[in-house]
Write a protein that holds these residues in place. Structure first.
Motif, PDB file in Angstrom:
ATOM      1  N   SER A   1       0.831  -1.203   0.000  1.00 55.38           N
ATOM      2  CA  SER A   1       0.000   0.000   0.000  1.00 55.38           C
ATOM      3  C   SER A   1       0.867   1.257   0.000  1.00 55.38           C
ATOM      4  O   SER A   1       0.494   2.277  -0.582  1.00 55.38           O
ATOM      5  N   GLU A   2       2.030   1.182   0.620  1.00 54.99           N
ATOM      6  CA  GLU A   2       2.956   2.319   0.576  1.00 54.99           C
ATOM      7  C   GLU A   2       3.354   2.633  -0.862  1.00 54.99           C
ATOM      8  O   GLU A   2       3.376   3.781  -1.284  1.00 54.99           O
ATOM      9  N   MET A   3       3.674   1.578  -1.599  1.00 58.36           N
ATOM     10  CA  MET A   3       4.105   1.792  -2.979  1.00 58.36           C
ATOM     11  C   MET A   3       2.948   2.301  -3.847  1.00 58.36           C
ATOM     12  O   MET A   3       3.117   3.218  -4.659  1.00 58.36           O
ATOM     13  N   LEU A   4       1.777   1.739  -3.637  1.00 59.59           N
ATOM     14  CA  LEU A   4       0.623   2.199  -4.413  1.00 59.59           C
ATOM     15  C   LEU A   4       0.266   3.641  -4.084  1.00 59.59           C
ATOM     16  O   LEU A   4      -0.042   4.437  -4.960  1.00 59.59           O
ATOM     17  N   LYS A   5       0.333   3.958  -2.791  1.00 56.70           N
ATOM     18  CA  LYS A   5       0.031   5.331  -2.380  1.00 56.70           C
ATOM     19  C   LYS A   5       1.015   6.299  -3.026  1.00 56.70           C
ATOM     20  O   LYS A   5       0.653   7.420  -3.396  1.00 56.70           O
ATOM     21  N   ALA A   6       2.255   5.855  -3.145  1.00 51.77           N
ATOM     22  CA  ALA A   6       3.267   6.713  -3.769  1.00 51.77           C
ATOM     23  C   ALA A   6       2.858   7.051  -5.201  1.00 51.77           C
ATOM     24  O   ALA A   6       3.003   8.190  -5.647  1.00 51.77           O
ATOM     25  N   ILE A   7       2.344   6.085  -5.895  1.00 53.39           N
ATOM     26  CA  ILE A   7       1.985   6.307  -7.308  1.00 53.39           C
ATOM     27  C   ILE A   7       0.649   7.036  -7.438  1.00 53.39           C
ATOM     28  O   ILE A   7       0.421   7.757  -8.410  1.00 53.39           O
ATOM     29  N   ALA A   8      -0.197   6.879  -6.443  1.00 53.63           N
ATOM     30  CA  ALA A   8      -1.579   7.375  -6.552  1.00 53.63           C
ATOM     31  C   ALA A   8      -1.713   8.879  -6.367  1.00 53.63           C
ATOM     32  O   ALA A   8      -2.361   9.355  -5.419  1.00 53.63           O
ATOM     33  N   HIS A   9      -1.147   9.623  -7.279  1.00 56.31           N
ATOM     34  CA  HIS A   9      -1.242  11.085  -7.255  1.00 56.31           C
ATOM     35  C   HIS A   9      -1.062  11.563  -8.701  1.00 56.31           C
ATOM     36  O   HIS A   9      -0.188  11.053  -9.404  1.00 56.31           O
ATOM     37  N   PRO A  10      -1.890  12.500  -9.123  1.00 53.48           N
ATOM     38  CA  PRO A  10      -1.865  12.882 -10.539  1.00 53.48           C
ATOM     39  C   PRO A  10      -0.467  13.218 -11.074  1.00 53.48           C
ATOM     40  O   PRO A  10      -0.065  12.684 -12.113  1.00 53.48           O
ATOM     41  N   ILE A  11       0.259  14.030 -10.346  1.00 53.95           N
ATOM     42  CA  ILE A  11       1.591  14.402 -10.819  1.00 53.95           C
ATOM     43  C   ILE A  11       2.513  13.199 -10.855  1.00 53.95           C
ATOM     44  O   ILE A  11       3.290  13.011 -11.788  1.00 53.95           O
ATOM     45  N   ARG A  12       2.383  12.340  -9.844  1.00 58.27           N
ATOM     46  CA  ARG A  12       3.306  11.203  -9.795  1.00 58.27           C
ATOM     47  C   ARG A  12       2.956  10.171 -10.854  1.00 58.27           C
ATOM     48  O   ARG A  12       3.837   9.512 -11.412  1.00 58.27           O
TER      49      ARG A  12
ATOM     50  N   ALA B   1       1.793  11.044 -13.739  1.00 59.17           N
ATOM     51  CA  ALA B   1       2.345  11.663 -14.946  1.00 59.17           C
ATOM     52  C   ALA B   1       3.844  11.415 -15.049  1.00 59.17           C
ATOM     53  O   ALA B   1       4.373  11.156 -16.134  1.00 59.17           O
ATOM     54  N   ILE B   2       4.520  11.461 -13.916  1.00 60.66           N
ATOM     55  CA  ILE B   2       5.964  11.208 -13.910  1.00 60.66           C
ATOM     56  C   ILE B   2       6.257   9.764 -14.332  1.00 60.66           C
ATOM     57  O   ILE B   2       7.113   9.517 -15.177  1.00 60.66           O
ATOM     58  N   VAL B   3       5.526   8.823 -13.741  1.00 63.86           N
ATOM     59  CA  VAL B   3       5.747   7.419 -14.109  1.00 63.86           C
ATOM     60  C   VAL B   3       5.470   7.222 -15.599  1.00 63.86           C
ATOM     61  O   VAL B   3       6.218   6.526 -16.296  1.00 63.86           O
ATOM     62  N   ASN B   4       4.443   7.874 -16.092  1.00 64.01           N
ATOM     63  CA  ASN B   4       4.155   7.789 -17.530  1.00 64.01           C
ATOM     64  C   ASN B   4       5.318   8.315 -18.365  1.00 64.01           C
ATOM     65  O   ASN B   4       5.694   7.706 -19.365  1.00 64.01           O
ATOM     66  N   LEU B   5       5.860   9.445 -17.943  1.00 63.92           N
ATOM     67  CA  LEU B   5       6.996  10.020 -18.684  1.00 63.92           C
ATOM     68  C   LEU B   5       8.166   9.050 -18.749  1.00 63.92           C
ATOM     69  O   LEU B   5       8.855   8.958 -19.756  1.00 63.92           O
TER      70      LEU B   5
ATOM     71  N   ARG C   1       8.103  -2.834 -14.995  1.00 58.69           N
ATOM     72  CA  ARG C   1       6.757  -3.357 -14.769  1.00 58.69           C
ATOM     73  C   ARG C   1       5.785  -2.341 -14.149  1.00 58.69           C
ATOM     74  O   ARG C   1       4.575  -2.401 -14.360  1.00 58.69           O
ATOM     75  N   LEU C   2       6.325  -1.392 -13.397  1.00 61.80           N
ATOM     76  CA  LEU C   2       5.444  -0.498 -12.636  1.00 61.80           C
ATOM     77  C   LEU C   2       4.524   0.348 -13.500  1.00 61.80           C
ATOM     78  O   LEU C   2       3.430   0.726 -13.067  1.00 61.80           O
ATOM     79  N   SER C   3       4.933   0.613 -14.712  1.00 59.23           N
ATOM     80  CA  SER C   3       4.059   1.444 -15.547  1.00 59.23           C
ATOM     81  C   SER C   3       2.821   0.663 -15.988  1.00 59.23           C
ATOM     82  O   SER C   3       1.823   1.250 -16.394  1.00 59.23           O
ATOM     83  N   GLN C   4       2.891  -0.648 -15.874  1.00 60.04           N
ATOM     84  CA  GLN C   4       1.710  -1.472 -16.174  1.00 60.04           C
ATOM     85  C   GLN C   4       0.557  -1.138 -15.238  1.00 60.04           C
ATOM     86  O   GLN C   4      -0.609  -1.275 -15.597  1.00 60.04           O
ATOM     87  N   ILE C   5       0.897  -0.748 -14.030  1.00 61.54           N
ATOM     88  CA  ILE C   5      -0.148  -0.436 -13.061  1.00 61.54           C
ATOM     89  C   ILE C   5      -1.052   0.657 -13.604  1.00 61.54           C
ATOM     90  O   ILE C   5      -2.282   0.561 -13.542  1.00 61.54           O
ATOM     91  N   ILE C   6      -0.434   1.666 -14.165  1.00 53.37           N
ATOM     92  CA  ILE C   6      -1.206   2.784 -14.682  1.00 53.37           C
ATOM     93  C   ILE C   6      -1.982   2.367 -15.926  1.00 53.37           C
ATOM     94  O   ILE C   6      -3.153   2.711 -16.085  1.00 53.37           O
ATOM     95  N   ALA C   7      -1.336   1.586 -16.774  1.00 47.13           N
ATOM     96  CA  ALA C   7      -2.038   1.085 -17.964  1.00 47.13           C
ATOM     97  C   ALA C   7      -3.262   0.293 -17.537  1.00 47.13           C
ATOM     98  O   ALA C   7      -4.344   0.418 -18.114  1.00 47.13           O
TER      99      ALA C   7
END
Lengths: 95, 95
Positions: free
Chosen positions: B12-23, B25-29, B82-88
């Motif tokens: 949940s810590e890792m998911l929370k880290a990603i769960a923010h619009p700017i973040r 966008a960063i992972v997408n970049l 692999r982490l960008s798959q989460i957003i996909a």
DNA sequence: ACTACATATATAGTTTTTTATATATAACTT
DNA sequence: AAGTTATATATAAAAAACTATATATGTAGT
């Protein structure tokens, strides 16, 4: 910024919904197309009924789960099977 | 509860880290093994430098990104492709 | 050493989440 | 209809995250 802000917002809303220990545990329980009542869930996770209900409603409101009433019980299930992959993915990345 | 609480917490810590619009966008970049400096990132996303730096450090601290200094610049990149798959995955579930 | 550029950290005020608990609603049973 | 079981909602206090902004640190060039 070449990115759609609304999409970012709603993606982060859904991720935030899942990003909580209890809610991850719930999604894990429901993996594999399972449907479970609130009672089953709160007993399996060893948490208070109101706590389970609370987290279930967050997951439902954010589009992660759906529910259907069956008499006294209310069964919850994943809206998209795919969603449990998120947790599998994060698990693999815990180096 | 037949589930490891520590694993739930760190997931949940890792998911929370990603769960923010700017973040997100960063992972997408950074998807596709790209490495980008703070300057590139904050200019592409059209945000303040301090804001970018702040979110980058959250992503780094929670194990989503790594960074390496290259002279004056600091390049960030995904720790696990692999982490960008989460957003996909989340995107596909936005019914 | 001074300057400029790149990045990181600190602070404070605000807003959201979380957690615990109490209470309400809903459906079935007798 | 009264009781029982199942679920949902409300409330409030505490903790965490967010936002904006100011400032500090690190690196290189002159």
């Amino acid at each position: 910024m070449a990115i759609d802000l609304n999409k970012l917002e709603s993606a982060s809303e859904m991720l935030k919904a899942i990003a909580h220990p209890i809610r991850i545990a719930i999604v894990n329980l429901l993996d594999g197309n399972k449907k479970m009542s609130v009672t089953e869930i709160f007993q399996l996770l060893n948490i208070e009924q109101a706590v389970a209900s609370h987290h279930l409603s967050i997951l439902k409101n954010k589009g992660v789960l759906l529910s259907e009433r069956k008499g006294k019980n209310c069964n919850y299930y994943l809206k998209h099977q795919r969603l449990s992959q998120i947790i599998a993915c994060v698990d693999k990345c815990q180096s």
